[in-house]
Design a protein around this motif. Structure first.
Motif, PDB file in Angstrom:
ATOM      1  N   UNK A 101       0.804  -1.091  -0.122  1.00 44.10           N
ATOM      2  CA  UNK A 101      -0.175  -0.092   0.084  1.00 44.10           C
ATOM      3  C   UNK A 101       0.744   1.207   0.070  1.00 44.10           C
ATOM      4  N   UNK A 102       2.019   1.252   0.816  1.00 43.97           N
ATOM      5  CA  UNK A 102       2.837   2.513   1.000  1.00 43.97           C
ATOM      6  C   UNK A 102       3.539   2.492  -0.623  1.00 43.97           C
ATOM      7  N   UNK A 103       4.068   1.618  -0.994  1.00 42.42           N
ATOM      8  CA  UNK A 103       4.780   1.446  -2.148  1.00 42.42           C
ATOM      9  C   UNK A 103       3.841   2.224  -3.348  1.00 42.42           C
ATOM     10  N   UNK A 104       2.793   1.691  -3.290  1.00 42.24           N
ATOM     11  CA  UNK A 104       1.774   1.996  -4.322  1.00 42.24           C
ATOM     12  C   UNK A 104       1.158   3.323  -4.233  1.00 42.24           C
ATOM     13  N   UNK A 105       1.662   4.071  -3.182  1.00 43.38           N
ATOM     14  CA  UNK A 105       1.267   5.589  -3.299  1.00 43.38           C
ATOM     15  C   UNK A 105       0.070   6.064  -2.360  1.00 43.38           C
ATOM     16  N   UNK A 106      -0.169   4.999  -1.272  1.00 42.64           N
ATOM     17  CA  UNK A 106      -1.019   5.395  -0.235  1.00 42.64           C
ATOM     18  C   UNK A 106      -0.527   6.258   0.634  1.00 42.64           C
ATOM     19  N   UNK A 107      -1.079   7.367   1.098  1.00 44.68           N
ATOM     20  CA  UNK A 107      -0.357   8.405   1.690  1.00 44.68           C
ATOM     21  C   UNK A 107      -0.345   7.874   3.483  1.00 44.68           C
ATOM     22  N   UNK A 108      -1.253   7.047   3.628  1.00 41.83           N
ATOM     23  CA  UNK A 108      -1.453   6.390   5.057  1.00 41.83           C
ATOM     24  C   UNK A 108      -1.906   4.950   4.808  1.00 41.83           C
ATOM     25  N   UNK A 155     -11.614  -7.748  -8.892  1.00 41.77           N
ATOM     26  CA  UNK A 155     -10.994  -8.114  -7.408  1.00 41.77           C
ATOM     27  C   UNK A 155     -10.181  -6.971  -7.120  1.00 41.77           C
ATOM     28  N   UNK A 156      -9.375  -7.256  -6.205  1.00 42.37           N
ATOM     29  CA  UNK A 156      -8.646  -6.492  -5.498  1.00 42.37           C
ATOM     30  C   UNK A 156      -7.333  -5.917  -6.111  1.00 42.37           C
ATOM     31  N   UNK A 157      -6.908  -4.800  -6.001  1.00 43.78           N
ATOM     32  CA  UNK A 157      -7.140  -3.859  -4.767  1.00 43.78           C
ATOM     33  C   UNK A 157      -8.606  -3.119  -5.173  1.00 43.78           C
ATOM     34  N   UNK A 158      -9.087  -2.520  -4.164  1.00 44.48           N
ATOM     35  CA  UNK A 158     -10.589  -2.025  -4.364  1.00 44.48           C
ATOM     36  C   UNK A 158     -10.544  -0.513  -3.881  1.00 44.48           C
ATOM     37  N   UNK A 215       2.367  -1.999  -7.953  1.00 42.57           N
ATOM     38  CA  UNK A 215       1.810  -1.301  -9.358  1.00 42.57           C
ATOM     39  C   UNK A 215       0.439  -1.327  -9.558  1.00 42.57           C
ATOM     40  N   UNK A 216      -0.242  -2.560  -9.128  1.00 41.69           N
ATOM     41  CA  UNK A 216      -1.708  -2.598  -8.951  1.00 41.69           C
ATOM     42  C   UNK A 216      -2.389  -1.731  -8.308  1.00 41.69           C
ATOM     43  N   UNK A 217      -1.605  -1.568  -7.099  1.00 46.92           N
ATOM     44  CA  UNK A 217      -2.220  -0.383  -5.841  1.00 46.92           C
ATOM     45  C   UNK A 217      -2.077   0.966  -6.727  1.00 46.92           C
ATOM     46  N   UNK A 218      -1.011   1.189  -7.222  1.00 49.81           N
ATOM     47  CA  UNK A 218      -0.706   2.588  -8.097  1.00 49.81           C
ATOM     48  C   UNK A 218      -2.022   2.973  -9.177  1.00 49.81           C
ATOM     49  N   UNK A 219      -2.074   1.841  -9.995  1.00 47.74           N
ATOM     50  CA  UNK A 219      -3.152   2.092 -11.025  1.00 47.74           C
ATOM     51  C   UNK A 219      -4.467   2.166 -10.504  1.00 47.74           C
TER      52      UNK A 219
END
Length: 194
Positions: free
Chosen positions: A38-45, A132-135, A108-112
């Motif tokens: 999650x962090x590597x994908x760009x989530x701020x928290x 599917x996930x991520x959602x 990368x999936x999180x980022x997209x």
């Protein structure tokens, strides 16, 4: 983009034989792996929802932020509700939901998926014809998701009811959503994805 990753990690792992958040995966517990994605994908928290073995999960990754779900035994929906409730008073515009037992979801999936963040967004990862996930759940939908989530369905019923508003982002080329519910499933996953 203000997206909070919410890792659902409260389950007892009945079929696995232990809380899956604590299962070792590539040198770290699955809970730390999922939060790192999650962090590597760009989530701020990143917020991790814990329940079964909560004290041990917190001790295994003390650097993470946690919220407890005392109703974890009723199913994933209670963890989703706990995570969304913890975000209501924050300024985050969307929650990106990850399950602790899907190690094939990638940064990368999180980022997209997170790239489409907005308060009214409903976004899912796409795997061919499957969703599917991520959602990603925009803030405007949190109350509706929480009200409709039951048992192990999480946001599924809400997303089906609002299918025309859901954007599907293809992530099949960079991720998979294999659920590792048993030690055998994890062993097959590790063998298949070195």
């Amino acid at each position: 983009m203000d997206v909070t990753g919410v890792v659902l990690a409260a389950g007892g792992g009945r079929r696995y034989g232990m809380a899956k958040a604590l299962v070792p995966f590539r040198g770290q517990p699955l809970v730390r792996h999922a939060a790192g994605l999650a962090s590597a994908g760009g989530c701020s928290r990143v917020l991790v929802v814990v329940g079964a073995e909560a004290a041990r999960v917190r001790a295994a990754a003390p650097e993470l932020d946690f919220v407890g779900n005392p109703d974890w035994a009723t199913g994933m929906a209670s963890s989703l509700r706990a995570g969304l409730a913890a975000l209501v008073l924050t300024g985050t515009e969307a929650a990106l939901i990850l399950l602790v037992d899907m190690p094939g979801v990638t940064a990368e999936a999180v980022r997209r998926v997170a790239a489409l963040s907005s308060p009214h967004a409903l976004v899912m990862g796409g795997y061919g014809t499957r969703r599917g996930h991520p959602v990603l759940l925009g803030r405007d939908h949190w109350a509706g998701v929480a009200a409709s989530a039951t048992g192990d369905h999480g946001a599924r019923d809400y997303l089906r009811a609002h299918a025309s508003a859901v954007t599907v982002v293809d992530v099949e080329d960079v991720a998979d959503d294999l659920d590792v519910d048993t030690p055998e499933a994890l062993a097959r996953y590790v063998t298949r994805r070195p």
